[in-house]
Design a protein around this motif. Structure first.
Motif, PDB file in Angstrom:
ATOM      1  N   VAL A  17     -15.556 -39.836-108.838  1.00 35.93           N
ATOM      2  CA  VAL A  17     -16.480 -40.931-109.451  1.00 35.93           C
ATOM      3  C   VAL A  17     -16.087 -40.499-110.606  1.00 35.93           C
ATOM      4  CG1 VAL A  17     -18.713 -39.595-110.637  1.00 35.93           C
ATOM      5  CG2 VAL A  17     -18.027 -39.038-108.299  1.00 35.93           C
ATOM      6  N   ALA A  18     -15.246 -39.695-111.531  1.00 37.24           N
ATOM      7  CA  ALA A  18     -15.234 -40.418-112.838  1.00 37.24           C
ATOM      8  C   ALA A  18     -14.497 -41.752-113.366  1.00 37.24           C
ATOM      9  CB  ALA A  18     -13.500 -39.356-113.309  1.00 37.24           C
ATOM     10  N   ILE A  19     -13.332 -41.904-112.370  1.00 34.71           N
ATOM     11  CA  ILE A  19     -13.480 -43.716-113.062  1.00 34.71           C
ATOM     12  C   ILE A  19     -14.441 -44.736-112.729  1.00 34.71           C
ATOM     13  CG2 ILE A  19     -10.866 -43.753-112.630  1.00 34.71           C
ATOM     14  CD1 ILE A  19     -11.714 -45.628-109.564  1.00 34.71           C
ATOM     15  N   TYR A  20     -15.777 -44.262-112.349  1.00 34.80           N
ATOM     16  CA  TYR A  20     -16.535 -45.116-112.142  1.00 34.80           C
ATOM     17  C   TYR A  20     -17.894 -45.396-113.241  1.00 34.80           C
ATOM     18  CZ  TYR A  20     -15.448 -47.838-108.291  1.00 34.80           C
ATOM     19  OH  TYR A  20     -14.611 -48.739-107.183  1.00 34.80           O
ATOM     20  N   MET A  21     -17.563 -43.868-113.700  1.00 33.44           N
ATOM     21  CA  MET A  21     -19.468 -43.579-114.917  1.00 33.44           C
ATOM     22  C   MET A  21     -19.214 -44.594-115.840  1.00 33.44           C
ATOM     23  SD  MET A  21     -21.290 -40.919-114.616  1.00 33.44           S
ATOM     24  CE  MET A  21     -20.240 -39.844-113.678  1.00 33.44           C
ATOM     25  N   PRO A  22     -17.896 -44.556-116.658  1.00 30.05           N
ATOM     26  CA  PRO A  22     -18.509 -46.081-117.402  1.00 30.05           C
ATOM     27  C   PRO A  22     -19.748 -46.420-117.552  1.00 30.05           C
ATOM     28  CG  PRO A  22     -15.934 -44.844-117.712  1.00 30.05           C
ATOM     29  CD  PRO A  22     -16.584 -44.875-116.425  1.00 30.05           C
ATOM     30  N   TYR A  23     -19.300 -47.686-116.093  1.00 31.04           N
ATOM     31  CA  TYR A  23     -20.153 -48.509-116.177  1.00 31.04           C
ATOM     32  C   TYR A  23     -21.194 -48.277-115.399  1.00 31.04           C
ATOM     33  CZ  TYR A  23     -15.723 -50.521-114.461  1.00 31.04           C
ATOM     34  OH  TYR A  23     -13.950 -51.039-114.790  1.00 31.04           O
ATOM     35  N   LYS A  28     -28.405 -43.794-114.087  1.00 23.82           N
ATOM     36  CA  LYS A  28     -27.725 -43.901-112.321  1.00 23.82           C
ATOM     37  C   LYS A  28     -26.737 -42.544-112.335  1.00 23.82           C
ATOM     38  CE  LYS A  28     -29.346 -48.588-112.250  1.00 23.82           C
ATOM     39  NZ  LYS A  28     -28.857 -49.677-111.771  1.00 23.82           N
ATOM     40  N   GLN A  29     -26.497 -42.321-113.606  1.00 27.63           N
ATOM     41  CA  GLN A  29     -25.369 -41.228-113.118  1.00 27.63           C
ATOM     42  C   GLN A  29     -24.984 -40.543-112.279  1.00 27.63           C
ATOM     43  OE1 GLN A  29     -23.543 -40.178-117.229  1.00 27.63           O
ATOM     44  NE2 GLN A  29     -22.815 -42.217-117.729  1.00 27.63           N
ATOM     45  N   SER A  30     -26.710 -39.430-112.173  1.00 23.16           N
ATOM     46  CA  SER A  30     -26.872 -38.538-111.061  1.00 23.16           C
ATOM     47  C   SER A  30     -26.642 -39.170-109.841  1.00 23.16           C
ATOM     48  CB  SER A  30     -28.222 -37.879-111.546  1.00 23.16           C
ATOM     49  OG  SER A  30     -28.876 -38.821-110.912  1.00 23.16           O
ATOM     50  N   ASP A  31     -26.900 -40.088-109.562  1.00 23.07           N
ATOM     51  CA  ASP A  31     -26.796 -40.568-107.811  1.00 23.07           C
ATOM     52  C   ASP A  31     -25.839 -41.501-107.889  1.00 23.07           C
ATOM     53  OD1 ASP A  31     -29.529 -40.375-107.023  1.00 23.07           O
ATOM     54  OD2 ASP A  31     -29.979 -41.561-108.374  1.00 23.07           O
ATOM     55  N   ILE A  90     -18.007 -58.610-103.074  1.00 18.42           N
ATOM     56  CA  ILE A  90     -18.703 -58.535-105.213  1.00 18.42           C
ATOM     57  C   ILE A  90     -17.525 -57.229-105.198  1.00 18.42           C
ATOM     58  CG2 ILE A  90     -20.218 -56.754-105.572  1.00 18.42           C
ATOM     59  CD1 ILE A  90     -21.870 -57.728-102.986  1.00 18.42           C
ATOM     60  N   GLN A  91     -17.295 -57.245-106.066  1.00 14.22           N
ATOM     61  CA  GLN A  91     -16.731 -56.730-107.181  1.00 14.22           C
ATOM     62  C   GLN A  91     -17.425 -55.218-107.151  1.00 14.22           C
ATOM     63  OE1 GLN A  91     -15.489 -58.105-111.556  1.00 14.22           O
ATOM     64  NE2 GLN A  91     -15.858 -55.615-111.630  1.00 14.22           N
ATOM     65  N   ASN A  92     -16.473 -54.055-106.894  1.00 14.13           N
ATOM     66  CA  ASN A  92     -17.151 -53.037-106.618  1.00 14.13           C
ATOM     67  C   ASN A  92     -18.189 -52.445-107.009  1.00 14.13           C
ATOM     68  OD1 ASN A  92     -15.352 -53.360-104.013  1.00 14.13           O
ATOM     69  ND2 ASN A  92     -13.454 -51.920-105.024  1.00 14.13           N
ATOM     70  N   ASP A  93     -18.153 -52.412-108.627  1.00 13.28           N
ATOM     71  CA  ASP A  93     -19.091 -51.657-109.447  1.00 13.28           C
ATOM     72  C   ASP A  93     -20.288 -52.475-108.600  1.00 13.28           C
ATOM     73  OD1 ASP A  93     -17.700 -53.989-110.777  1.00 13.28           O
ATOM     74  OD2 ASP A  93     -18.938 -53.251-112.632  1.00 13.28           O
ATOM     75  N   GLN A  94     -20.409 -53.502-108.871  1.00 12.33           N
ATOM     76  CA  GLN A  94     -21.204 -54.164-108.287  1.00 12.33           C
ATOM     77  C   GLN A  94     -22.125 -53.484-107.427  1.00 12.33           C
ATOM     78  OE1 GLN A  94     -23.652 -56.553-110.838  1.00 12.33           O
ATOM     79  NE2 GLN A  94     -24.798 -55.370-109.080  1.00 12.33           N
ATOM     80  N   PHE A  95     -21.112 -53.413-106.327  1.00 17.85           N
ATOM     81  CA  PHE A  95     -21.073 -53.088-104.751  1.00 17.85           C
ATOM     82  C   PHE A  95     -21.979 -51.638-105.127  1.00 17.85           C
ATOM     83  CE2 PHE A  95     -20.735 -51.432-100.770  1.00 17.85           C
ATOM     84  CZ  PHE A  95     -21.638 -52.459-100.088  1.00 17.85           C
ATOM     85  N   ILE A  96     -21.138 -50.534-105.648  1.00 12.33           N
ATOM     86  CA  ILE A  96     -21.563 -49.480-106.317  1.00 12.33           C
ATOM     87  C   ILE A  96     -23.102 -49.003-105.811  1.00 12.33           C
ATOM     88  CG2 ILE A  96     -20.923 -47.293-107.003  1.00 12.33           C
ATOM     89  CD1 ILE A  96     -18.751 -47.649-106.069  1.00 12.33           C
ATOM     90  N   ASP A  97     -23.251 -50.083-107.480  1.00 12.80           N
ATOM     91  CA  ASP A  97     -24.761 -50.442-108.442  1.00 12.80           C
ATOM     92  C   ASP A  97     -25.386 -50.520-107.620  1.00 12.80           C
ATOM     93  OD1 ASP A  97     -26.084 -49.800-110.883  1.00 12.80           O
ATOM     94  OD2 ASP A  97     -26.186 -52.411-110.671  1.00 12.80           O
ATOM     95  N   TYR A  98     -25.602 -51.359-106.271  1.00  9.46           N
ATOM     96  CA  TYR A  98     -26.428 -51.858-105.648  1.00  9.46           C
ATOM     97  C   TYR A  98     -27.276 -50.495-104.776  1.00  9.46           C
ATOM     98  CZ  TYR A  98     -25.989 -56.716-106.452  1.00  9.46           C
ATOM     99  OH  TYR A  98     -25.755 -57.602-107.226  1.00  9.46           O
ATOM    100  N   LEU A  99     -25.593 -49.617-104.092  1.00 11.12           N
ATOM    101  CA  LEU A  99     -26.038 -48.533-103.984  1.00 11.12           C
ATOM    102  C   LEU A  99     -26.876 -47.585-104.179  1.00 11.12           C
ATOM    103  CD1 LEU A  99     -22.538 -48.484-101.705  1.00 11.12           C
ATOM    104  CD2 LEU A  99     -24.356 -49.164-100.725  1.00 11.12           C
ATOM    105  N   ILE A 100     -26.197 -47.737-105.448  1.00 10.65           N
ATOM    106  CA  ILE A 100     -26.859 -46.662-106.179  1.00 10.65           C
ATOM    107  C   ILE A 100     -28.750 -46.902-106.189  1.00 10.65           C
ATOM    108  CG2 ILE A 100     -27.641 -45.543-108.742  1.00 10.65           C
ATOM    109  CD1 ILE A 100     -23.882 -46.017-109.158  1.00 10.65           C
ATOM    110  N   GLU A 101     -29.441 -47.990-106.160  1.00  7.01           N
ATOM    111  CA  GLU A 101     -30.340 -48.373-106.131  1.00  7.01           C
ATOM    112  C   GLU A 101     -30.714 -48.254-105.099  1.00  7.01           C
ATOM    113  OE1 GLU A 101     -31.783 -52.582-108.424  1.00  7.01           O
ATOM    114  OE2 GLU A 101     -29.823 -52.147-109.214  1.00  7.01           O
TER     115      GLU A 101
END
Length: 127
Positions: A17-23, A28-31, A90-101
């Motif tokens: 989780v830590a490497i993605y947190m700044p993105y 969105k950070q709690s999910d 899709i760039q990983n940080d963007q894909f994970i953003d879709y998963l958060i949503e």
């Protein structure tokens, strides 16, 4: 492939989780730990919601990696039909953003579906 139960996801390891947190913004950070956990499963069953119509079931699969800037190849097949298969990278940080949503929408509506921005990218309406 059994369906993923969103409410039963366990949070991902803190190091993952830590490497993605700044993105991501605070809302969105709690999910994020749950989105990464879902990302690591590399598949999801859900249904695309169609306004005024019936939902269309889908199965999404992807390859996971650990780095936010790498590309995730994602395949989506609707209604179990090969001719209704789509693929996007899709760039990983963007894909994970879709998963958060997706997780946030699931909590509100109890529907497992990607956000509209994901489909715009999948269908090449947006780069």
């Amino acid at each position: 492939m059994a369906g993923v139960e969103i409410e039963k996801l366990k949070p991902a390891a803190k190091a993952d989780v830590a490497i993605y947190m700044p993105y991501y913004s605070k809302n969105k950070q709690s999910d994020l730990p749950y989105a990464i956990s879902l990302y690591q499963l590399q598949f999801l069953e859900g249904a695309r919601q169609i306004e005024g119509g019936e939902s269309i079931p889908f199965v999404a699969t992807w390859s996971a990696s650990k780095l936010p800037a790498e590309l995730t190849p994602c395949q989506l097949q609707f209604d179990g039909q090969a001719e209704l298969s789509y693929e996007v990278r899709i760039q990983n940080d963007q894909f994970i953003d879709y998963l958060i949503e997706l997780i946030q929408n699931y909590k509100k509506k109890r529907i497992t579906d990607f956000p509209g921005a994901f489909y715009r990218k999948l269908l090449r309406f947006e780069s």
